[in-house]
Enzyme design. Structure first.
Site, PDB file in Angstrom:
ATOM      1  N   HIS A 276      -1.927  -3.561   4.862  1.00 36.48           N
ATOM      2  CA  HIS A 276      -3.079  -4.089   4.135  1.00 36.48           C
ATOM      3  C   HIS A 276      -2.897  -5.577   3.853  1.00 36.48           C
ATOM      4  O   HIS A 276      -1.867  -5.991   3.320  1.00 36.48           O
ATOM      5  CB  HIS A 276      -3.243  -3.393   2.786  1.00 36.48           C
ATOM      6  CG  HIS A 276      -3.779  -2.004   2.853  1.00 36.48           C
ATOM      7  ND1 HIS A 276      -3.054  -0.938   3.341  1.00 36.48           N
ATOM      8  CD2 HIS A 276      -4.990  -1.501   2.463  1.00 36.48           C
ATOM      9  CE1 HIS A 276      -3.781   0.164   3.254  1.00 36.48           C
ATOM     10  NE2 HIS A 276      -4.950  -0.146   2.734  1.00 36.48           N
TER      11      HIS A 276
ATOM     12  N   ASN B 271       6.621  -4.018   4.485  1.00 39.95           N
ATOM     13  CA  ASN B 271       5.341  -3.548   3.950  1.00 39.95           C
ATOM     14  C   ASN B 271       5.524  -2.575   2.797  1.00 39.95           C
ATOM     15  O   ASN B 271       4.797  -2.650   1.797  1.00 39.95           O
ATOM     16  CB  ASN B 271       4.530  -2.889   5.071  1.00 39.95           C
ATOM     17  CG  ASN B 271       3.218  -2.307   4.589  1.00 39.95           C
ATOM     18  OD1 ASN B 271       2.446  -2.986   3.900  1.00 39.95           O
ATOM     19  ND2 ASN B 271       2.954  -1.051   4.914  1.00 39.95           N
TER      20      ASN B 271
END
Length: 336
Positions: free
Chosen positions: A150, A182
């Site tokens: 994201h 991440n």
């Protein structure tokens, strides 16, 4: 121009209108005593949903006003401006991921209502607003070895299920190393950005994928990056930047004069140890702008801002988000 107007008028370039969209910007201008923006002139050439350049219907004899070389249409490049509930993004059709994303955060925006978004109800989906040839596909990430990372985290979009679902569009993703980045250090940095709302009234966050050169043994700099998908479709950034601007009243007696702080952090798309100091990733904002080809903030904003690490503690909180609320969904076989 009053201080508040400087922030709201200049903080986002490239058409990034947040916190209520165009209507809010117009309202702010009227509140500050500024004239509303002039009506925009329709583009002579624009790109339709199919991704093809076409002439505007309300422009006659357009070929006369274009150079002969563009008689058959304007090739681009096209930067798709994607305006969503919780963020705005500029999508890069060539790389198949955002060129940048922009957010406006405050205490209220991060406080979910009773009917707020539930991450477990969101699913990764392709962005059907983009032309098919330029979309990132679910199958591109399947067995790629990278997370669908994201750029705007789901935790920043709890205001509604729709807002959260929009963060799961593949047009908000870029391939990221999973374990160690991440799911760990990048998540710590996202959390740090949210926590800024505890001390500042307004928080503006740009996230920018980067492709930076590396010095090879032969003494020459080269940019080398992977492309995932079969056939190859989505580029894998070498680095990611977070650029943050904060604002709060300078004093109770001068609430209209903002106290600004600005900072940029560039992290490699690689495993980063939990104990790595955040200040070790600090770079000048201008370095991010030069590397990305973007103008994130005006010279006036930069001149009036102190460094973010002088306004607050630049230290992430180590929290295993993958064992808590940021459990990464397994990437199953693509449906199409």
């Amino acid at each position: 121009m009053p201080g508040g107007a400087v922030v709201h008028a200049a903080v986002f370039t490239a058409g990034a209108l947040l916190g209520g969209g165009i209507a809010a910007v117009v309202a702010n201008r009227r509140k500050e005593g500024l004239p509303p923006p002039a009506p925009s002139t329709p583009a002579i050439v624009h790109v339709g949903r199919a991704g093809k350049a076409q002439f505007s219907e309300n422009v006659r004899d357009v070929a006369v006003s274009l150079p002969p070389a563009l008689k058959n249409g304007h090739p681009g490049p096209v930067s798709d401006l994607l305006v969503h509930k919780a963020y705005v993004a500029g999508y890069d059709r060539r790389l198949r991921h955002p060129a940048w994303t922009a957010e406006y955060l405050n205490k209220a925006s991060l406080t979910p209502p009773a009917s707020g978004g539930d991450r477990s109800k969101s699913n990764f989906v392709e962005d059907e607003s983009l032309p098919v040839p330029f979309r990132a596909r679910l199958k591109d990430y399947f067995r790629s070895g990278y997370d669908r990372g994201h750029m705007v985290p789901a935790a920043d979009a709890k205001s509604s299920q729709e807002a959260m679902d929009e963060t799961f569009l593949l047009s908000n993703m870029a391939p990221q190393v999973g374990d160690g980045f991440n799911r760990h250090y990048w998540a710590y940095l996202e959390d740090w950005c949210r926590k800024l709302t505890n001390n500042f009234q307004d928080v503006y966050v740009f996230t920018v994928p980067l492709y930076l050169p590396k010095l090879d043994p032969d003494g020459k700099y080269r940019i080398t990056h992977e492309v995932i998908g079969s056939p190859p479709n989505v580029s894998v950034p070498t680095h990611f930047a977070k650029v943050v601007l904060t604002s709060k009243p300078s004093s109770p007696s001068t609430p209209s004069i903002p106290d600004l702080a600005l900072g940029a952090f560039v992290l490699p798309n690689a495993v980063i140890k939990d104990e790595a100091p955040l200040e070790g990733f600090v770079v000048p904002v201008e370095a991010v702008e030069k590397a990305s080809g973007l103008t994130l903030f005006s010279d006036e904003i930069k001149a009036k801002s102190k460094h973010i690490c002088k306004a607050t503690q630049c230290q992430v909180t180590i929290r295993r988000f993958d064992d808590a609320q940021k459990t990464v969904k397994a990437i199953g076989a693509p449906r199409h």
